[in-house]
Design a protein around this motif. Sequence first.
Motif, short mmCIF file in Angstrom:
data_model
loop_
_atom_site.label_atom_id
_atom_site.label_comp_id
_atom_site.label_asym_id
_atom_site.label_seq_id
_atom_site.Cartn_x
_atom_site.Cartn_y
_atom_site.Cartn_z
N GLN A 253 -40.98 26.10 -32.85
CA GLN A 253 -41.61 25.61 -34.09
C GLN A 253 -43.09 25.96 -34.13
N GLY A 254 -43.44 27.15 -33.63
CA GLY A 254 -44.84 27.56 -33.66
C GLY A 254 -45.70 26.82 -32.67
N MET A 255 -45.11 26.35 -31.57
CA MET A 255 -45.84 25.56 -30.59
C MET A 255 -46.96 26.35 -29.92
N PHE A 256 -46.72 27.63 -29.66
CA PHE A 256 -47.70 28.45 -28.95
C PHE A 256 -48.32 29.49 -29.88
N ASN A 257 -49.58 29.76 -29.65
CA ASN A 257 -50.18 30.91 -30.31
C ASN A 257 -50.24 32.07 -29.31
N ARG A 258 -50.69 33.21 -29.76
CA ARG A 258 -50.68 34.42 -28.92
C ARG A 258 -51.50 34.24 -27.65
N GLN A 259 -52.69 33.66 -27.78
CA GLN A 259 -53.57 33.48 -26.63
C GLN A 259 -52.93 32.58 -25.56
N GLU A 260 -52.26 31.53 -26.01
CA GLU A 260 -51.62 30.61 -25.07
C GLU A 260 -50.45 31.27 -24.35
N LEU A 261 -49.67 32.08 -25.07
CA LEU A 261 -48.57 32.80 -24.44
C LEU A 261 -49.09 33.79 -23.40
N GLU A 262 -50.19 34.47 -23.73
CA GLU A 262 -50.78 35.42 -22.78
C GLU A 262 -51.28 34.71 -21.53
N GLU A 263 -51.83 33.52 -21.70
CA GLU A 263 -52.28 32.74 -20.55
C GLU A 263 -51.10 32.36 -19.66
N LEU A 264 -49.99 31.97 -20.29
CA LEU A 264 -48.79 31.62 -19.53
C LEU A 264 -48.23 32.83 -18.78
N VAL A 265 -48.29 33.99 -19.42
CA VAL A 265 -47.81 35.22 -18.77
C VAL A 265 -48.59 35.47 -17.48
N GLN A 266 -49.90 35.33 -17.54
CA GLN A 266 -50.73 35.55 -16.36
C GLN A 266 -50.46 34.50 -15.28
N LEU A 267 -50.21 33.26 -15.68
CA LEU A 267 -49.90 32.21 -14.71
C LEU A 267 -48.54 32.43 -14.06
N SER A 268 -47.63 33.10 -14.79
CA SER A 268 -46.27 33.28 -14.31
C SER A 268 -46.14 34.36 -13.23
N GLY A 269 -47.20 35.15 -13.02
CA GLY A 269 -47.16 36.21 -12.02
C GLY A 269 -46.79 37.57 -12.58
N ALA A 270 -46.45 37.64 -13.86
CA ALA A 270 -46.14 38.94 -14.48
C ALA A 270 -47.43 39.62 -14.92
N ASN A 271 -47.39 40.94 -15.04
CA ASN A 271 -48.54 41.67 -15.57
C ASN A 271 -48.55 41.54 -17.09
N LEU A 272 -49.72 41.37 -17.65
CA LEU A 272 -49.87 41.29 -19.10
C LEU A 272 -50.24 42.67 -19.63
N LEU A 273 -49.40 43.20 -20.53
CA LEU A 273 -49.66 44.52 -21.10
C LEU A 273 -50.68 44.42 -22.22
N GLN A 274 -51.76 45.15 -22.08
CA GLN A 274 -52.81 45.22 -23.10
C GLN A 274 -53.19 46.68 -23.32
N GLU A 275 -53.99 46.92 -24.34
CA GLU A 275 -54.35 48.30 -24.68
C GLU A 275 -55.10 48.99 -23.54
N ASP A 276 -55.92 48.23 -22.81
CA ASP A 276 -56.75 48.86 -21.78
C ASP A 276 -55.97 49.21 -20.50
N ASN A 277 -54.78 48.65 -20.29
CA ASN A 277 -54.01 48.99 -19.08
C ASN A 277 -52.69 49.69 -19.41
N ARG A 278 -52.53 50.06 -20.64
CA ARG A 278 -51.26 50.67 -21.09
C ARG A 278 -51.00 52.01 -20.42
N ASN A 279 -52.04 52.76 -20.16
CA ASN A 279 -51.88 54.09 -19.56
C ASN A 279 -51.78 54.05 -18.04
N ASP A 280 -51.96 52.88 -17.45
CA ASP A 280 -51.94 52.75 -15.99
C ASP A 280 -50.60 52.23 -15.48
#
Length: 339
Positions: A253-280
Amino acid sequence: MSSPGSYAKGYVRWTAGGKRVMWDGNRWQQLCQIEKCLKRDQKSQGVCLIHFREQQENKLKTKTKKFKIDERPETNKSDKSRKSSQSKKASIPTRSKRIRSNNSLNGSTKTSQISPSKSHRSSRKLVLVCSSLTRQQLSQIELFCSRFSARLSNQIDETTTHLIASEVEQRVCCLTKKVFFAVAYHVYVVGHQWIEECLSKQTLLNEESYEILGDASLSSQHNGMHRSRLVREPIFKSYSYTIAVECSIGCQQGMFNRQELEELVQLSGANLLQEDNRNDLDIDTTIVVLCDDDDKLVMKKYQDIKNKVHYVIPEFFLDSIVLYEVQPIKGYELLYQIE
């Protein structure tokens, strides 16, 4: 019965099974059963989160009134026992006694001093965060913090020790944003009953007997909170997943916004895909894109990537967090990707 294509987006109807649903253009979404409410149902609850909290608060008020009536006779008895024992204390030497967590269950004597249980004597200061509690429950939290030198916070972070959650039934809570972050930070998620019992017995009790076992949406006994606290390792740490957040409406129900989901991704141990690391990216890395279930344009954004890409709804990631088990991707893939 008419085919789904004959319904306009936003059309609301009742099913033969007595459920209220709305056509969102792609599929039927189950709604809150309260008339005129267009929020989504909390799955097994039948109502949205707002109406569910109202129902729980009304139940708590009724329960509290009954508790106060039953409590008065015991208070009078304890006052008489204290008066009768005062004369004996003057002549008989006494020594300090430890208060066990189960002593007062049989109506045994309480001391006026608050004595933390053995497991808490050497622990760090308690930092509490609350989730979906009523005003009366929050008042008890404040009293708890005062008596046990704990601190109350609004946000879960690395200093948090406990999330106090409202229970829909014994040791079962609603999924809220704070619950997801509590699991990601590996802290205790306990029911408010722990607060009540600690205040009643005037000692800090072992939390494990009050730890939340499950939630009202996925399962009442999945033990994800318990596993997270014991393992204390990021859930995606051993997986070669790089997660991209592309959903605009989030989930739940729209509980999370993009920034909060990205924070959870980093806490979960997964790599967060962003424009600056896309080529790496390593060629063996699997990319998991969290996106809205009706967003077909997002696939074009990753057409040039050679890695294996899965397009899934955000619930793949969030279910994995709260269950503390990485879920099979196949059950969350978008239909247009499979087709």
